[in-house]
Every structure is written in C-alpha cells, then in structure tokens.
Design an enzyme around this catalytic site. Structure first.
Site, PDB file in Angstrom:
ATOM      1  N   SER A 159      -3.855  15.338  -8.485  1.00 13.96           N
ATOM      2  CA  SER A 159      -3.809  14.038  -7.825  1.00 13.96           C
ATOM      3  C   SER A 159      -4.989  13.135  -8.151  1.00 13.96           C
ATOM      4  O   SER A 159      -5.144  12.083  -7.535  1.00 13.96           O
ATOM      5  CB  SER A 159      -3.735  14.241  -6.307  1.00 13.96           C
ATOM      6  OG  SER A 159      -4.756  15.121  -5.902  1.00 13.96           O
ATOM      7  N   THR A 218      -8.333   8.467  -7.409  1.00 15.80           N
ATOM      8  CA  THR A 218      -7.027   9.082  -7.136  1.00 15.80           C
ATOM      9  C   THR A 218      -5.971   8.623  -8.141  1.00 15.80           C
ATOM     10  O   THR A 218      -6.121   7.563  -8.769  1.00 15.80           O
ATOM     11  CB  THR A 218      -6.549   8.690  -5.720  1.00 15.80           C
ATOM     12  OG1 THR A 218      -5.425   9.489  -5.356  1.00 15.80           O
ATOM     13  CG2 THR A 218      -6.146   7.228  -5.634  1.00 15.80           C
ATOM     14  N   ARG A 248       2.197   0.005  -7.762  1.00 14.05           N
ATOM     15  CA  ARG A 248       1.731   0.215  -6.384  1.00 14.05           C
ATOM     16  C   ARG A 248       0.237   0.572  -6.391  1.00 14.05           C
ATOM     17  O   ARG A 248      -0.214   1.404  -7.166  1.00 14.05           O
ATOM     18  CB  ARG A 248       2.534   1.339  -5.734  1.00 14.05           C
ATOM     19  CG  ARG A 248       2.082   1.727  -4.305  1.00 14.05           C
ATOM     20  CD  ARG A 248       1.087   2.864  -4.285  1.00 14.05           C
ATOM     21  NE  ARG A 248       0.804   3.347  -2.937  1.00 14.05           N
ATOM     22  CZ  ARG A 248      -0.117   4.244  -2.651  1.00 14.05           C
ATOM     23  NH1 ARG A 248      -0.861   4.760  -3.609  1.00 14.05           N
ATOM     24  NH2 ARG A 248      -0.307   4.636  -1.419  1.00 14.05           N
ATOM     25  N   VAL A 249      -0.507  -0.083  -5.535  1.00 23.03           N
ATOM     26  CA  VAL A 249      -1.924   0.239  -5.372  1.00 23.03           C
ATOM     27  C   VAL A 249      -2.136   0.675  -3.933  1.00 23.03           C
ATOM     28  O   VAL A 249      -1.654   0.015  -2.994  1.00 23.03           O
ATOM     29  CB  VAL A 249      -2.810  -0.988  -5.701  1.00 23.03           C
ATOM     30  CG1 VAL A 249      -4.259  -0.729  -5.337  1.00 23.03           C
ATOM     31  CG2 VAL A 249      -2.690  -1.336  -7.183  1.00 23.03           C
ATOM     32  N   GLY A 250      -2.834   1.774  -3.756  1.00 21.51           N
ATOM     33  CA  GLY A 250      -3.072   2.286  -2.413  1.00 21.51           C
ATOM     34  C   GLY A 250      -4.402   1.824  -1.849  1.00 21.51           C
ATOM     35  O   GLY A 250      -4.998   0.841  -2.302  1.00 21.51           O
ATOM     36  N   ASP A 251      -4.860   2.565  -0.869  1.00 24.68           N
ATOM     37  CA  ASP A 251      -6.113   2.222  -0.192  1.00 24.68           C
ATOM     38  C   ASP A 251      -7.353   2.564  -1.016  1.00 24.68           C
ATOM     39  O   ASP A 251      -8.408   1.937  -0.851  1.00 24.68           O
ATOM     40  CB  ASP A 251      -6.207   2.979   1.141  1.00 24.68           C
ATOM     41  CG  ASP A 251      -6.169   4.492   0.933  1.00 24.68           C
ATOM     42  OD1 ASP A 251      -5.376   4.951   0.083  1.00 24.68           O
ATOM     43  OD2 ASP A 251      -6.924   5.211   1.606  1.00 24.68           O
ATOM     44  N   THR A 311      -8.522   9.640   2.897  1.00 25.32           N
ATOM     45  CA  THR A 311      -7.503  10.260   2.057  1.00 25.32           C
ATOM     46  C   THR A 311      -6.231  10.382   2.887  1.00 25.32           C
ATOM     47  O   THR A 311      -6.287  10.488   4.107  1.00 25.32           O
ATOM     48  CB  THR A 311      -7.963  11.645   1.531  1.00 25.32           C
ATOM     49  OG1 THR A 311      -6.916  12.205   0.741  1.00 25.32           O
ATOM     50  CG2 THR A 311      -8.313  12.594   2.649  1.00 25.32           C
ATOM     51  N   GLY A 312      -5.106  10.342   2.215  1.00 29.44           N
ATOM     52  CA  GLY A 312      -3.830  10.382   2.918  1.00 29.44           C
ATOM     53  C   GLY A 312      -2.948   9.240   2.459  1.00 29.44           C
ATOM     54  O   GLY A 312      -3.163   8.671   1.383  1.00 29.44           O
ATOM     55  N   GLY A 318      -2.028   5.915   1.797  1.00 28.73           N
ATOM     56  CA  GLY A 318      -2.844   4.709   1.742  1.00 28.73           C
ATOM     57  C   GLY A 318      -2.282   3.552   2.544  1.00 28.73           C
ATOM     58  O   GLY A 318      -3.039   2.769   3.127  1.00 28.73           O
TER      59      GLY A 318
HETATM   60  C1  SD4 Z   1      -3.153   6.683  -1.856  1.00 28.96           C
HETATM   61  N1  SD4 Z   1      -4.824   7.435  -0.318  1.00 28.96           N
HETATM   62  O1  SD4 Z   1      -2.998   6.265  -2.984  1.00 28.96           O
HETATM   63  C2  SD4 Z   1      -4.244   7.688  -1.617  1.00 28.96           C
HETATM   64  C3  SD4 Z   1      -3.683   9.045  -1.789  1.00 28.96           C
HETATM   65  C4  SD4 Z   1      -4.396  10.098  -1.058  1.00 28.96           C
HETATM   66  O2  SD4 Z   1      -4.367  12.170  -0.101  1.00 28.96           O
HETATM   67  O3  SD4 Z   1      -5.468   9.982  -0.576  1.00 28.96           O
HETATM   68  N2  SD4 Z   1      -3.812  11.216  -0.844  1.00 28.96           N
HETATM   69  O4  SD4 Z   1      -2.436   6.361  -0.913  1.00 28.96           O
END
Ligand code: SD4
Length: 340
Positions: A85, A208, A218-221, A241-242, A244
C-alpha cells in the site's frame, strides 16, 4: 490487528511507558503514554512504521537532518516490495495503474510539500520534499508531478508490480457487474510519520498508494496538508491512516493538533477528534480512520475507530509497536451523544 503483537520487539527501558507486559489485562490498551525529554521521538502508523522509525533514528544518529530522517524512514517503507500500500509494491487504481500520494512538513518556517496521483516513481516522499524545497508551491499533481520528478532525476519504478497486477486482474473480473469505486477499499495502509527532533522542532511525512482500486485521479487525505498530516511547531504534529474520505472531510490531522493546542494530551486529542467526527458523520464511528499524535513535550498517542490500530514509537531508549485504543458506537460520549 492482533493484540498478541502488542509488545513486538520491545526494547523498552523500565518506566518509560506506563504499561508493561504484565499490565496487559482485559482492556489491553496502553494508558496515555508519557515520554518526557526523550527527543528524538518518532511516531508512525502501523507495525511497518517501526523499521521506518529506526531508519530515521539512524539518520539522526549519523548526524543527518530531521527532514533526511523523515525522507529516509518513509523511504524504507516505500522501497519494501512486500508492502502492498506504499511505494514500490503499491496497490493500483481501477485502471491497473499505481498512483501515489505523499506530503512532508517542516515545523520551522511551517514549510510543506506534496505530490498526488503521481505515476511511475518509487519515492513520492522525496519528490514532495523537493517540491517544498525548490518551488514556490506546496502541491503538484498527476502529470505535472511526474514531469517534475523526471526533471529532478528521481528513481523510477514500475507502473505496477507483477503481484499487484495479477491481483488487480482478478479484482477486475470480479467487479464486472459492479460500478467503479463502489464498496470498501482494498488493502489500505499508509505510512504517516511524525518526529520531535533533538532540536525541539517538529517534522512529518506521509506516503501511500491510497485506496486500492480507487477511481483514476482519486486523491485521498494523505497528501493533503491538515488531513493526512499536520505539523504545528508551536504545538505538535498528527498524521492519519484509513479511509481518506472520512479524514479529509474533517481536516482530521489539523483537528488533532488544534485539540492539543487546547491542552489535550496527544492520545486524548486523537480520541476527541474521532468523537467529533463521529458526532457529525452519518456513519458514526463506522469510519475506518486512525490518528497518531505527538506534542512538543514528546508526549504521544493514537486512536482509531473500531478496534483501533497498531502504531510504532521509537526513541533512543526504545522502539515498540503499540496498540491504540479504539472507539465504536458503544463509546459515544457527550459529543457523540449530540448526534442527530
Ligand atoms: C487514503 N488514507 O488514500 C489513505 C489510505 C490509508 O490505511 O491510509 N489506508 O485514503
């Protein structure tokens, strides 16, 4: 995450953190830990943060700069082909292409750099740092980020590893009857690392491949300053983490830091951030999000929804994987209780 791994590879000196193996009873959650005047203190997400922290510490021990420690530490995770990941082994998007997100912050001067939806490079954290240090910008995305990385001669990587490609093909076959982007994210783990350096300044980074099989673009947090990472040199630092989407709608890491500013211990700031988000969110605590936090005094903590998550803490005295507390709907307190 397995509680059995709670004390993995601990070299903790007595009395540094309140809990010991003998205190791991029914609750099995560390009380809010205290580390005073132990800088450097590295805190990072997940068990794979431990070797990353240790690599960062080795950089400082050898006389490197705190930002070198962040870049090198996160770089260890990015180079690990078994990490599905982050970086080299990253999980692809719905089109079968790995798009990486990363950011870095330096407390002194409140500097930040970030790249998002970057294709074809192994170390987005190093590229984010270069954005911070050599441009007047904070964030480069997509093709612009790729061109920047190319111009600066960064190490290229495969578009997707053979293992990830095979898994993606299987997923694509299974998804033929579903709309893209639906469902729970696959294999999501991110490295966020925060550091109280020996000089008393704070630093952080995050890297990540994001939500597995996400829609292209797509862009996350993780690369968003204030969401996946935030550093305030006067107060503390936090990372996430998680999923986003459930962090970035609330500027999660910024909120953790602001709660520390109001006087909360880092662990309580993480817990209170989860309560605040759950109080507003239609999903309540069913969010799959986790935070780490570290304050200027070297105190640290973490919290996640559900069963919580494992995070790693490294100082010159010890290097450990710890279990955070977790919050579920059964834990809705005064704030969560206001939820309509
Ligand atoms: C996201 N927060 O791209 C990241 C992925 C992640 O544990 O942290 N996963 O959403």
């Amino acid at each position: 995450m397995s509680r059995r791994r709670f004390l993995r590879n601990s070299t903790l000196s007595a009395g540094t953190v309140a809990a010991t193996s003998s205190s791991l009873g029914a609750a099995q959650v560390l009380p809010a830990p205290q580390v005073n005047a132990l800088a450097p203190v590295f805190v990072s997400t997940w068990p794979f943060g431990k070797p990353a922290n240790e690599a960062g510490l080795a950089v400082l021990t050898a006389g490197g700069l705190p930002l070198d420690a962040i870049e090198r530490g996160i770089g260890v995770t990015e180079s690990d082909p078994t990490n599905g990941s982050v970086g080299l082994g990253g999980i692809p998007n719905a089109d079968g292409v790995v798009q990486l997100d990363a950011c870095i912050m330096s407390g002194p001067g409140h500097q930040a750099g970030s790249v998002a939806a970057l294709e074809g490079y192994v170390h987005p954290i190093a590229i984010a740092r270069r954005v911070m240090e050599t441009t007047g910008h904070v964030m480069l995305v997509g093709d612009g980020a790729r061109k920047f990385a190319q111009q600066h001669g960064f190490e290229r990587g495969p578009a997707v590893s053979a293992k990830q490609k095979a898994a993606w093909k299987k997923w694509r076959t299974e998804q033929q009857h579903k709309a893209r982007g639906e469902g729970k994210p696959k294999n999501h783990d991110t490295i966020a690392m925060i550091l109280l350096a020996p000089d008393g300044n704070l630093y952080g980074g995050c890297s990540t491949s994001g939500w597995g099989y996400k829609l292209a673009g797509r862009v996350g947090d993780s690369p968003i300053i204030g969401s996946g990472l935030y550093v305030d040199n006067q107060v503390g630092a936090a990372g996430a983490t998680g999923i986003g989407e459930n962090v970035m709608r609330y500027c999660g890491s910024f909120l953790v830091v602001e709660l520390m500013r109001q006087g909360l211990h880092p662990q309580e700031a993480c817990l209170e951030t989860l309560r605040r988000i759950a109080a507003m969110d239609p999903k309540g605590f069913d969010l799959s999000i986790n935070f780490i936090a570290l304050d200027r005094r070297g105190r640290f903590g973490a919290a996640g929804t559900g069963q919580g998550f494992e995070y790693s803490v490294t100082t010159r005295e010890f290097s450990r994987v710890l279990q955070s507390p977790g919050l579920t709907s059964a834990d809705i307190g005064p704030v969560g209780g206001n939820r309509k």
